[in-house]
Scaffold this motif. Structure first.
Motif, short mmCIF file in Angstrom:
data_model
loop_
_atom_site.label_atom_id
_atom_site.label_comp_id
_atom_site.label_asym_id
_atom_site.label_seq_id
_atom_site.Cartn_x
_atom_site.Cartn_y
_atom_site.Cartn_z
N LEU A 4 0.84 -1.19 0.00
CA LEU A 4 0.00 0.00 0.00
C LEU A 4 0.88 1.25 0.00
O LEU A 4 1.84 1.32 0.76
CB LEU A 4 -0.92 0.03 1.22
CG LEU A 4 -2.15 -0.90 1.23
CD1 LEU A 4 -2.87 -0.81 2.56
CD2 LEU A 4 -3.11 -0.55 0.08
N LYS A 5 0.52 2.20 -0.82
CA LYS A 5 1.23 3.48 -0.85
C LYS A 5 0.20 4.59 -0.78
O LYS A 5 -0.77 4.62 -1.55
CB LYS A 5 2.06 3.61 -2.13
CG LYS A 5 2.86 4.90 -2.18
CD LYS A 5 3.74 4.96 -3.43
CE LYS A 5 4.56 6.23 -3.46
NZ LYS A 5 5.45 6.29 -4.66
N GLY A 6 0.40 5.48 0.17
CA GLY A 6 -0.54 6.58 0.31
C GLY A 6 -0.08 7.57 1.35
O GLY A 6 1.13 7.70 1.62
N VAL A 66 -5.41 6.00 0.67
CA VAL A 66 -5.00 5.70 -0.71
C VAL A 66 -6.10 6.19 -1.65
O VAL A 66 -7.15 5.56 -1.79
CB VAL A 66 -4.77 4.18 -0.90
CG1 VAL A 66 -4.30 3.91 -2.34
CG2 VAL A 66 -3.76 3.65 0.09
N ASN A 67 -5.88 7.35 -2.22
CA ASN A 67 -6.84 7.95 -3.15
C ASN A 67 -8.25 8.05 -2.54
O ASN A 67 -9.25 7.74 -3.19
CB ASN A 67 -6.89 7.15 -4.45
CG ASN A 67 -5.57 7.17 -5.19
OD1 ASN A 67 -4.86 8.17 -5.20
ND2 ASN A 67 -5.22 6.04 -5.80
N GLY A 68 -8.29 8.47 -1.27
CA GLY A 68 -9.57 8.69 -0.62
C GLY A 68 -10.12 7.49 0.12
O GLY A 68 -11.13 7.61 0.82
N VAL A 69 -9.48 6.34 0.01
CA VAL A 69 -9.91 5.14 0.73
C VAL A 69 -8.94 4.90 1.88
O VAL A 69 -7.73 4.83 1.69
CB VAL A 69 -9.94 3.90 -0.19
CG1 VAL A 69 -10.36 2.67 0.60
CG2 VAL A 69 -10.88 4.14 -1.37
N GLY A 70 -9.49 4.78 3.09
CA GLY A 70 -8.64 4.58 4.26
C GLY A 70 -8.47 3.11 4.60
O GLY A 70 -9.46 2.40 4.82
N TYR A 71 -7.23 2.64 4.64
CA TYR A 71 -6.93 1.25 4.99
C TYR A 71 -6.35 1.22 6.40
O TYR A 71 -5.35 1.90 6.68
CB TYR A 71 -5.92 0.65 4.02
CG TYR A 71 -6.46 0.43 2.63
CD1 TYR A 71 -7.02 -0.78 2.25
CD2 TYR A 71 -6.43 1.47 1.68
CE1 TYR A 71 -7.51 -0.99 0.97
CE2 TYR A 71 -6.92 1.28 0.40
CZ TYR A 71 -7.46 0.05 0.05
OH TYR A 71 -7.95 -0.14 -1.22
N LEU A 72 -6.97 0.41 7.28
CA LEU A 72 -6.44 0.23 8.63
C LEU A 72 -5.40 -0.88 8.58
O LEU A 72 -5.70 -2.01 8.18
CB LEU A 72 -7.57 -0.12 9.60
CG LEU A 72 -7.20 -0.11 11.09
CD1 LEU A 72 -8.42 0.23 11.94
CD2 LEU A 72 -6.60 -1.43 11.55
N VAL A 73 -4.18 -0.54 8.98
CA VAL A 73 -3.06 -1.47 8.89
C VAL A 73 -2.39 -1.61 10.25
O VAL A 73 -1.93 -0.61 10.82
CB VAL A 73 -2.01 -0.99 7.85
CG1 VAL A 73 -0.86 -1.99 7.76
CG2 VAL A 73 -2.66 -0.79 6.49
#
Length: 223
Positions: free
Chosen positions: A5-7, A21-28
């Protein structure tokens, strides 16, 4: 499966981050060492391990390929789940993990939350002969991160410096380490000193190994 993932770092919490990432939030979820290298609103690129269970899909992020490989290795040990693994990676770098396992140092693992004496013993026993490696091409890749620390990446580059010294008489190393521990030195530090000595003089006898190891300790105190 998500592998990378890159953001932009949207949120940094105690054991996770949110990457926009382009407006989408990824919980990591990530180790404290990886989280400590991030900057809020900075750009980040993390390697991802996707863990799928019946009731959830979780993402685990890693700053470099070594950390990711150790995550996969540790989670193969019975009793070491993903969260416990991140706790271990929060207190030990990949090179320190290799050293602790080679030295059979249970104490280092017991520093991690959720790791008791029995689990620490199981980890060092089950991984005793395990060699964690990645292709050389992977080491040379730059995982582009915005860092707030300058020296963390040297752990990857110096990993080969921490490999175990090969010796025809494995009991010699263990006996030398035990002798140094009896003199009051920590087991992991004793292992490092003996390892350096046997790397340079594999033919040294027991008394010489101990004598040269004590010189290694003296050098460290002078620095």
């Amino acid at each position: 499966m998500i592998a990378k993932l890159k953001g932009v770092v949207d949120t940094i919490a105690e054991d996770y981050l949110i990457i926009d990432v382009n407006g989408v939030g990824y919980l990591v979820f990530a180790s404290a060492k990886t989280l400590g290298r991030l900057v809020l609103n900075g750009t980040v690129s993390l390697l991802i391990e996707t863990v799928v269970r019946e009731d959830s899909i979780s993402l685990y992020g890693f700053a470099d390929v070594w950390e990711k490989e150790w995550f996969n290795t540790l989670t193969r040990v019975q009793g070491v789940g993903a969260k416990v693994c991140l706790a271990i990676l929060s207190v030990l770098t990949p090179s320190q993990l290799a050293q602790a396992i080679a030295a059979q140092d249970k104490t280092s693992f017991a520093r991690a939350n959720g790791v008791g004496p029995k689990l620490a013993a199981r980890i060092v026993t089950e991984l005793k002969d395990k060699i964690v490696s990645v292709p050389i091409a992977e080491i040379s890749k730059n995982i582009n991160m915005t860092l707030n620390s300058d020296n963390e990446a040297t752990d990857i580059l110096n990993y080969e410096d921490n490999l175990v010294a090969r010796d025809d008489d494995p009991t010699k190393m263990e006996d030398a380490i035990s002798a140094l521990v009896n003199l009051g030195y920590q087991r992991l530090e004793a292992y490092k000193a003996v390892n350096r000595v046997l790397s340079q003089k594999p033919e040294a006898d027991m008394s010489e190994v101990i004598r040269l190891s004590l010189k290694e300790f003296a050098k460290e105190q002078i620095r």
